[in-house]
Design a protein around this motif. Structure first.
Motif, PDB file in Angstrom:
ATOM      1  N   TYR A   1       0.843  -1.201   0.000  1.00 32.55           N
ATOM      2  CA  TYR A   1       0.000   0.000   0.000  1.00 32.55           C
ATOM      3  C   TYR A   1       0.875   1.247   0.000  1.00 32.55           C
ATOM      4  O   TYR A   1       0.618   2.211  -0.746  1.00 32.55           O
ATOM      5  N   THR A   2       1.919   1.240   0.817  1.00 31.77           N
ATOM      6  CA  THR A   2       2.838   2.372   0.880  1.00 31.77           C
ATOM      7  C   THR A   2       3.492   2.616  -0.470  1.00 31.77           C
ATOM      8  O   THR A   2       3.589   3.767  -0.938  1.00 31.77           O
ATOM      9  N   ALA A   3       3.942   1.533  -1.115  1.00 28.31           N
ATOM     10  CA  ALA A   3       4.557   1.662  -2.444  1.00 28.31           C
ATOM     11  C   ALA A   3       3.571   2.256  -3.444  1.00 28.31           C
ATOM     12  O   ALA A   3       3.931   3.101  -4.274  1.00 28.31           O
ATOM     13  N   GLU A   4       2.321   1.837  -3.359  1.00 27.40           N
ATOM     14  CA  GLU A   4       1.287   2.363  -4.255  1.00 27.40           C
ATOM     15  C   GLU A   4       1.072   3.858  -4.032  1.00 27.40           C
ATOM     16  O   GLU A   4       0.945   4.630  -4.985  1.00 27.40           O
TER      17      GLU A   4
ATOM     18  N   PHE B   1      -1.397   8.832   2.427  1.00 27.75           N
ATOM     19  CA  PHE B   1      -1.088   7.668   3.270  1.00 27.75           C
ATOM     20  C   PHE B   1      -2.033   7.606   4.467  1.00 27.75           C
ATOM     21  O   PHE B   1      -2.630   6.549   4.752  1.00 27.75           O
ATOM     22  N   ASP B   2      -2.192   8.720   5.172  1.00 24.09           N
ATOM     23  CA  ASP B   2      -3.037   8.739   6.376  1.00 24.09           C
ATOM     24  C   ASP B   2      -4.494   8.436   6.042  1.00 24.09           C
ATOM     25  O   ASP B   2      -5.210   7.840   6.856  1.00 24.09           O
ATOM     26  N   ARG B   3      -4.923   8.838   4.856  1.00 22.07           N
ATOM     27  CA  ARG B   3      -6.310   8.612   4.479  1.00 22.07           C
ATOM     28  C   ARG B   3      -6.598   7.118   4.262  1.00 22.07           C
ATOM     29  O   ARG B   3      -7.669   6.625   4.608  1.00 22.07           O
ATOM     30  N   GLY B   4      -5.630   6.380   3.722  1.00 17.60           N
ATOM     31  CA  GLY B   4      -5.870   4.982   3.381  1.00 17.60           C
ATOM     32  C   GLY B   4      -5.393   3.968   4.394  1.00 17.60           C
ATOM     33  O   GLY B   4      -5.891   2.831   4.418  1.00 17.60           O
ATOM     34  N   ILE B   5      -4.443   4.331   5.265  1.00 19.57           N
ATOM     35  CA  ILE B   5      -3.874   3.352   6.193  1.00 19.57           C
ATOM     36  C   ILE B   5      -4.911   2.861   7.198  1.00 19.57           C
ATOM     37  O   ILE B   5      -4.810   1.737   7.712  1.00 19.57           O
ATOM     38  N   ARG B   6      -5.944   3.645   7.431  1.00 23.74           N
ATOM     39  CA  ARG B   6      -6.989   3.255   8.381  1.00 23.74           C
ATOM     40  C   ARG B   6      -7.703   1.976   7.936  1.00 23.74           C
ATOM     41  O   ARG B   6      -8.236   1.239   8.774  1.00 23.74           O
ATOM     42  N   ASN B   7      -7.695   1.701   6.640  1.00 18.25           N
ATOM     43  CA  ASN B   7      -8.363   0.504   6.127  1.00 18.25           C
ATOM     44  C   ASN B   7      -7.668  -0.784   6.551  1.00 18.25           C
ATOM     45  O   ASN B   7      -8.232  -1.868   6.393  1.00 18.25           O
ATOM     46  N   PHE B   8      -6.460  -0.678   7.080  1.00 21.83           N
ATOM     47  CA  PHE B   8      -5.693  -1.865   7.456  1.00 21.83           C
ATOM     48  C   PHE B   8      -5.782  -2.174   8.956  1.00 21.83           C
ATOM     49  O   PHE B   8      -5.089  -3.068   9.447  1.00 21.83           O
ATOM     50  N   PHE B   9      -6.642  -1.431   9.667  1.00 20.11           N
ATOM     51  CA  PHE B   9      -6.797  -1.650  11.108  1.00 20.11           C
ATOM     52  C   PHE B   9      -8.213  -2.130  11.444  1.00 20.11           C
ATOM     53  O   PHE B   9      -9.173  -1.813  10.738  1.00 20.11           O
ATOM     54  N   LYS B  10      -8.296  -2.872  12.515  1.00 18.99           N
ATOM     55  CA  LYS B  10      -9.606  -3.286  13.030  1.00 18.99           C
ATOM     56  C   LYS B  10     -10.305  -2.081  13.657  1.00 18.99           C
ATOM     57  O   LYS B  10      -9.652  -1.153  14.128  1.00 18.99           O
ATOM     58  N   ASN B  11     -11.619  -2.139  13.676  1.00 25.69           N
ATOM     59  CA  ASN B  11     -12.400  -1.019  14.218  1.00 25.69           C
ATOM     60  C   ASN B  11     -12.038  -0.713  15.676  1.00 25.69           C
ATOM     61  O   ASN B  11     -11.978   0.450  16.076  1.00 25.69           O
ATOM     62  N   LYS B  12     -11.799  -1.767  16.455  1.00 28.51           N
ATOM     63  CA  LYS B  12     -11.497  -1.537  17.878  1.00 28.51           C
ATOM     64  C   LYS B  12     -10.194  -0.766  18.054  1.00 28.51           C
ATOM     65  O   LYS B  12     -10.072   0.078  18.950  1.00 28.51           O
TER      66      LYS B  12
END
Length: 330
Positions: A196-199, A242-253
């Motif tokens: 994701y970072t590379a993208e 990066f900050d906008r998309g990295i949230r998709n890689f974490f669990k809601n909790k």
């Protein structure tokens, strides 16, 4: 991928040129005496047109073609809108532009200008050979996970920009708290974050007008090389995306808490902030850079400072000369 200017591969490939006053008969004589495929037509030092051998002979071979064109001025048979490219353009960008031309022009030579004056010419064959060799070289040194150029290509790119005396900046990027993410979510998810970072880096680099290189040192460490005037803007764009998309890689909790609960190196339970990105920028805009080792040494100092800051951030090397002639980081 390593950036090579189009002018660098045509410097010894200067075509036969003729003035706009030349007659078609003279062009035929030149083609018959020389093993060349194209002639550039000039008006003083500016490109006026291009004549390709096969197209000229095809036109003359048509019914009445010989009698119709042989005594006419070159303007009657030349292409007045050939592909003209500036010396500084990268060969990869030029190859894409060339291949998008109409079918009838796809194999026409490319004219190179420097400071808005005619410089040289490049055949499609030579361009494609250069692009193929560059891609093979890059693939050999590519990072196996992201496919981005690795350390040898990064070093080569920096050396080339120093050689050309360009004003450039090197952005060293790495992920904050990535080990905690790997330990908590597993290496497969960690690889997804790396990709994701590379993208993100590729997407942001492609938005830049100037030639921008993206490389992968390894793990969660990346490098971007760009024009000095673009470095801070590029860093801001990267952080935002990066900050906008990295949230998709974490669990809601974890998102709700704002941190990951995991074990540290002493096996103690700790609350670790969510993964962010830190960027250290080293530039030769204010001070000469001698080699890639000097750049990486300066970046190491900056990375320590920027990683002490919470969340995603960037910091640029701003060294001021002191009274004793030394430089200090400020």
């Amino acid at each position: 991928m390593k950036s090579i200017k189009i002018g660098d591969i045509c410097s010894e490939n200067r075509a036969v040129t003729v003035p706009v006053s030349t007659k078609t008969k003279t062009l035929v004589d030149i083609f018959n005496r020389n093993n060349i495929q194209s002639i550039v037509v000039l008006k003083e030092e500016q490109t006026a047109g291009l004549v390709m051998r096969d197209k000229l002979f095809y036109r003359l071979g048509s019914r009445f073609g010989y009698n119709l064109y042989m005594q006419k001025n070159v303007e009657a048979v030349m292409d007045s809108e050939p592909l003209i490219i500036d010396f500084e353009e990268s060969i990869l960008k030029v190859s894409k532009i060339a291949m998008k031309r109409p079918q009838e022009k796809i194999y026409d030579s490319i004219i190179i200008t420097k400071n808005d004056k005619y410089y040289g010419i490049l055949s499609i064959k030579d361009l494609l050979i250069e692009v193929s060799e560059l891609k093979i070289e890059t693939a050999k040194n590519a990072n196996p996970l992201t496919g981005l150029p690795g350390n040898l290509s990064i070093e080569s790119e920096i050396k080339e920009r120093i050689r050309r005396e360009e004003k450039f900046s090197v952005l060293y990027l790495d992920l904050d708290n990535f080990k905690a993410y790997n330990d908590s979510y597993g290496y497969r998810k960690g690889d997804q974050v790396i990709n994701y970072t590379a993208e993100v880096l590729n997407n942001c680099a492609q938005k830049m007008v100037t030639n921008t290189f993206v490389g992968h040192i390894g793990g969660d460490d990346f490098v971007i090389i760009t024009a000095a005037e673009d470095d801070q803007y590029l860093a801001e764009v990267i952080i935002e995306e990066f900050d906008r998309g990295i949230r998709n890689f974490f669990k809601n909790k974890d998102l709700l808490r704002g941190y990951i609960v995991c074990l540290d190196r002493q096996h103690q339970i700790v609350n670790t902030p969510l993964t962010s990105i830190s960027i250290a920028i080293v530039s030769n805009s204010d001070r000469k850079l001698k080699n890639h080792l000097e750049i990486s040494d300066r970046a190491a100092e900056l990375k320590k400072k920027v990683k002490e800051m919470p969340g995603s951030n960037f910091i640029k090397d701003r060294r001021m000369k002191t009274t004793n002639g030394e430089f200090e980081l400020c």
